[in-house]
Design an enzyme around this catalytic site. Structure first.
Site, PDB file in Angstrom:
ATOM      1  N   THR A 154       0.821  -1.215   0.000  1.00 23.34           N
ATOM      2  CA  THR A 154       0.000   0.000   0.000  1.00 23.34           C
ATOM      3  C   THR A 154       0.856   1.269   0.000  1.00 23.34           C
ATOM      4  OG1 THR A 154      -1.419   1.284   1.481  1.00 23.34           O
ATOM      5  CG2 THR A 154      -0.089  -0.371   2.518  1.00 23.34           C
ATOM      6  N   GLU A 156       0.282   3.566   1.964  1.00 21.71           N
ATOM      7  CA  GLU A 156       0.257   4.086   3.347  1.00 21.71           C
ATOM      8  C   GLU A 156       1.600   3.907   4.053  1.00 21.71           C
ATOM      9  OE1 GLU A 156      -3.301   3.371   5.600  1.00 21.71           O
ATOM     10  OE2 GLU A 156      -4.467   3.025   3.787  1.00 21.71           O
ATOM     11  N   LYS A 183       2.412  -3.361   7.260  1.00 23.45           N
ATOM     12  CA  LYS A 183       2.644  -3.529   5.819  1.00 23.45           C
ATOM     13  C   LYS A 183       4.073  -3.093   5.475  1.00 23.45           C
ATOM     14  CE  LYS A 183       0.228  -4.663   2.923  1.00 23.45           C
ATOM     15  NZ  LYS A 183      -0.105  -5.992   2.354  1.00 23.45           N
TER      16      LYS A 183
HETATM   17  P1  NAD Z   1      -9.367  -7.488   2.256  1.00 20.73           P
HETATM   18  O1  NAD Z   1      -9.342  -7.228   3.724  1.00 20.73           O
HETATM   19  O2  NAD Z   1     -10.630  -7.215   1.503  1.00 20.73           O
HETATM   20  O3  NAD Z   1      -8.973  -9.016   1.980  1.00 20.73           O
HETATM   21  C1  NAD Z   1      -7.932  -9.666   2.662  1.00 20.73           C
HETATM   22  C2  NAD Z   1      -8.094 -11.154   2.469  1.00 20.73           C
HETATM   23  O4  NAD Z   1      -7.005 -11.803   3.157  1.00 20.73           O
HETATM   24  C3  NAD Z   1      -9.388 -11.723   3.049  1.00 20.73           C
HETATM   25  O5  NAD Z   1     -10.010 -12.572   2.119  1.00 20.73           O
HETATM   26  C4  NAD Z   1      -8.928 -12.502   4.281  1.00 20.73           C
HETATM   27  O6  NAD Z   1      -9.742 -13.617   4.577  1.00 20.73           O
HETATM   28  C5  NAD Z   1      -7.518 -12.912   3.862  1.00 20.73           C
HETATM   29  N1  NAD Z   1      -6.659 -13.191   5.027  1.00 20.73           N
HETATM   30  C6  NAD Z   1      -6.486 -12.411   6.128  1.00 20.73           C
HETATM   31  N2  NAD Z   1      -5.634 -12.992   6.988  1.00 20.73           N
HETATM   32  C7  NAD Z   1      -5.236 -14.162   6.407  1.00 20.73           C
HETATM   33  C8  NAD Z   1      -4.350 -15.200   6.785  1.00 20.73           C
HETATM   34  N3  NAD Z   1      -3.694 -15.172   7.958  1.00 20.73           N
HETATM   35  N4  NAD Z   1      -4.178 -16.239   5.944  1.00 20.73           N
HETATM   36  C9  NAD Z   1      -4.840 -16.294   4.753  1.00 20.73           C
HETATM   37  N5  NAD Z   1      -5.705 -15.352   4.355  1.00 20.73           N
HETATM   38  C10 NAD Z   1      -5.898 -14.293   5.166  1.00 20.73           C
HETATM   39  O7  NAD Z   1      -8.148  -6.671   1.659  1.00 20.73           O
HETATM   40  P2  NAD Z   1      -8.020  -5.930   0.248  1.00 20.73           P
HETATM   41  O8  NAD Z   1      -8.562  -4.573   0.369  1.00 20.73           O
HETATM   42  O9  NAD Z   1      -8.488  -6.829  -0.819  1.00 20.73           O
HETATM   43  O10 NAD Z   1      -6.429  -5.798   0.161  1.00 20.73           O
HETATM   44  C11 NAD Z   1      -5.632  -6.837  -0.394  1.00 20.73           C
HETATM   45  C12 NAD Z   1      -4.181  -6.446  -0.322  1.00 20.73           C
HETATM   46  O11 NAD Z   1      -3.958  -5.222  -1.023  1.00 20.73           O
HETATM   47  C13 NAD Z   1      -3.685  -6.203   1.112  1.00 20.73           C
HETATM   48  O12 NAD Z   1      -2.387  -6.739   1.230  1.00 20.73           O
HETATM   49  C14 NAD Z   1      -3.687  -4.702   1.256  1.00 20.73           C
HETATM   50  O13 NAD Z   1      -2.708  -4.285   2.169  1.00 20.73           O
HETATM   51  C15 NAD Z   1      -3.351  -4.269  -0.156  1.00 20.73           C
HETATM   52  N6  NAD Z   1      -3.882  -2.948  -0.561  1.00 20.73           N
HETATM   53  C16 NAD Z   1      -5.202  -2.647  -0.396  1.00 20.73           C
HETATM   54  C17 NAD Z   1      -5.680  -1.400  -0.833  1.00 20.73           C
HETATM   55  C18 NAD Z   1      -7.143  -1.036  -0.732  1.00 20.73           C
HETATM   56  O14 NAD Z   1      -7.507   0.099  -1.050  1.00 20.73           O
HETATM   57  N7  NAD Z   1      -8.022  -1.935  -0.332  1.00 20.73           N
HETATM   58  C19 NAD Z   1      -4.793  -0.467  -1.397  1.00 20.73           C
HETATM   59  C20 NAD Z   1      -3.451  -0.827  -1.540  1.00 20.73           C
HETATM   60  C21 NAD Z   1      -3.002  -2.069  -1.121  1.00 20.73           C
END
Ligand code: NAD
Length: 374
Positions: A154, A156, A183
């Site tokens: 991210t 962030e 992160k």
């Molecule tokens: P999300 O919270 O919607 O999904 C996360 C998924 O990870 C879920 O399905 C959850 O069940 C799974 N998970 C959590 N802990 C786990 C574990 N210990 N073992 C296996 N699975 C596990 O998140 P998102 O918004 O889809 O984000 C996905 C990735 O992208 C993350 O790494 C986040 O940091 C990054 N990201 C998100 C955004 C955003 O705007 N949402 C922006 C930049 C980066």
């Protein structure tokens, strides 16, 4: 991996989350084979993947990325050409209420996955027969040379900007929340496994995503669902915080582009070139809702924007994030395709048409309550 005809075996972690499920849809559409490994925390939702759940190229395994034996056996069995690591605890407000899970999954989990990948990668042949013969065969065998580990992160991690400037790939890390700190730690681990052990790692740092299948606790679905329920729409502080919004399908496309054509050891910033204050975004969503589902004439409000309510700010709330995404554009040719105006409208429309998806969540793990007040 530069031959784009290759159909890869891709191990995706977190594929039942918001970005992961959108990514899995894209990978299947492009003919790749996907093993989706997800623990299914409150944020994981298999119904986001119901359209492809029986596809011959798709398999789901419920597992925790912190479970080293499980991760090792999945690598041995599935023999991936690449890993796309998205599994994480991802909500800043929850990281304020309970940082422990963030440390466990985002740091320890990433370590476990990197180490399982390293063991698997070290035992791969140097180059597959196809590569050795310079063949353009469509079926690809994993090799030490072709394997890639994409760590998804991210913007962030870079901290907060003032009124001007943008994050580049060389901006020093300065995380402020338990989420962004965890992160940032995981990014450092991914880089260390590349520099120390030679694991072919690539990293992406992306701005805020919006689009279908986003869990209802995040800003955009909260606004839509509170408005539809006729409840106060909470705005943290004065709503002046600025975020750069990217349509989730554009992010998924960026991730595949980096996996296929990115340079090992490099970081790529991914952004939408679309900065907005939270209050402007919330007002825009209210205007879209006014157009798509006009407030009834006997209601006490005239517009959904009448529901906007200012609440105490999130502690440690970063003021502004903005991404300079020129590296991924210049080096790999990726740029966002979605026009933000139509993207936000499409997103509102998606929530209106998919009540079964979000009402099942609101019946269970989450009820649109405020989190992370500290
Ligand atoms: P999300 O919270 O919607 O999904 C996360 C998924 O990870 C879920 O399905 C959850 O069940 C799974 N998970 C959590 N802990 C786990 C574990 N210990 N073992 C296996 N699975 C596990 O998140 P998102 O918004 O889809 O984000 C996905 C990735 O992208 C993350 O790494 C986040 O940091 C990054 N990201 C998100 C955004 C955003 O705007 N949402 C922006 C930049 C980066």
């Amino acid at each position: 991996m530069a031959n784009l005809n290759y159909k890869m075996n891709i191990l995706v972690t977190g594929g039942a989350g918001f970005i992961g499920s959108n990514l899995v849809h894209l990978l299947i559409e492009r003919g790749h084979t996907v093993l989706n490994v997800d623990k299914l925390t409150y944020a994981g939702n298999l119904s986001s993947l119901s359209a492809i759940e029986n596809h011959a190229n798709y398999r789901f395994v419920q597992a925790d990325i912190c479970d080293a034996p499980a991760m090792r056996s999945l690598f041995a069995e599935f023999k991936p050409d690449g890993v796309m690591h998205l599994a994480a605890e991802s909500h800043v407000d929850r990281s304020i209420d309970g940082p422990g899970e963030f440390i466990q999954t985002n740091i320890t989990g990433t370590y476990v996955l990197l180490d399982a990948a390293r063991d698997y990668w070290q035992n791969l042949p140097e180059a597959s027969e196809d590569e050795a013969n310079h063949s353009s065969a469509i079926i690809h065998q994993p090799s030490k040379k072709s394997f890639r580990f994409l760590h998804v992160s991210t913007d962030e991690v870079y901290g907060s900007l003032g009124e001007t400037g943008k994050f580049t790939e060389t901006t020093p890390y300065d995380p402020h929340s338990p989420y962004s700190a965890s992160k940032a730690s995981s990014d450092h681990l991914a880089r260390a496994w590349c520099d120390t052990f030679g694991l072919p790692v690539l990293i992406t740092n992306c701005s805020n995503n919006y689009g279908p299948y986003q869990f209802p606790e995040k800003l955009i679905p909260v606004v839509i669902l509170k408005a539809l329920a006729g409840e106060p729409i909470p705005v943290y502080g004065a709503g002046e915080n600025i975020r750069d919004w990217l349509y989730v399908e554009d992010h998924a496309e960026a991730l595949l582009t980096v996996l296929e054509t990115g340079k090992v050891g490099e970081t790529y910033n991914v952004g939408g070139n679309n900065e907005m204050t939270n209050i402007d975004l919330i007002k825009l969503l209210c205007t879209i809702l006014d157009e798509l589902v006009p407030v009834s004439s006997d209601s006490s409000i005239k517009s959904y924007s009448d529901l906007i309510t200012y609440v105490t700010d999130r502690p440690g709330h970063d003021l502004r994030y903005a991404i300079d995404a020129s590296k991924i554009k210049n080096d790999l040719g990726w740029e966002p395709k979605q026009d933000p105006k139509s993207g936000f409208k499409q997103t509102v429309q998606w929530y209106l048409e998919n009540e079964t998806w979000w009402s099942a969540i609101l019946d269970g793990s989450y009820k649109l309550e405020r989190l992370g007040e500290a």
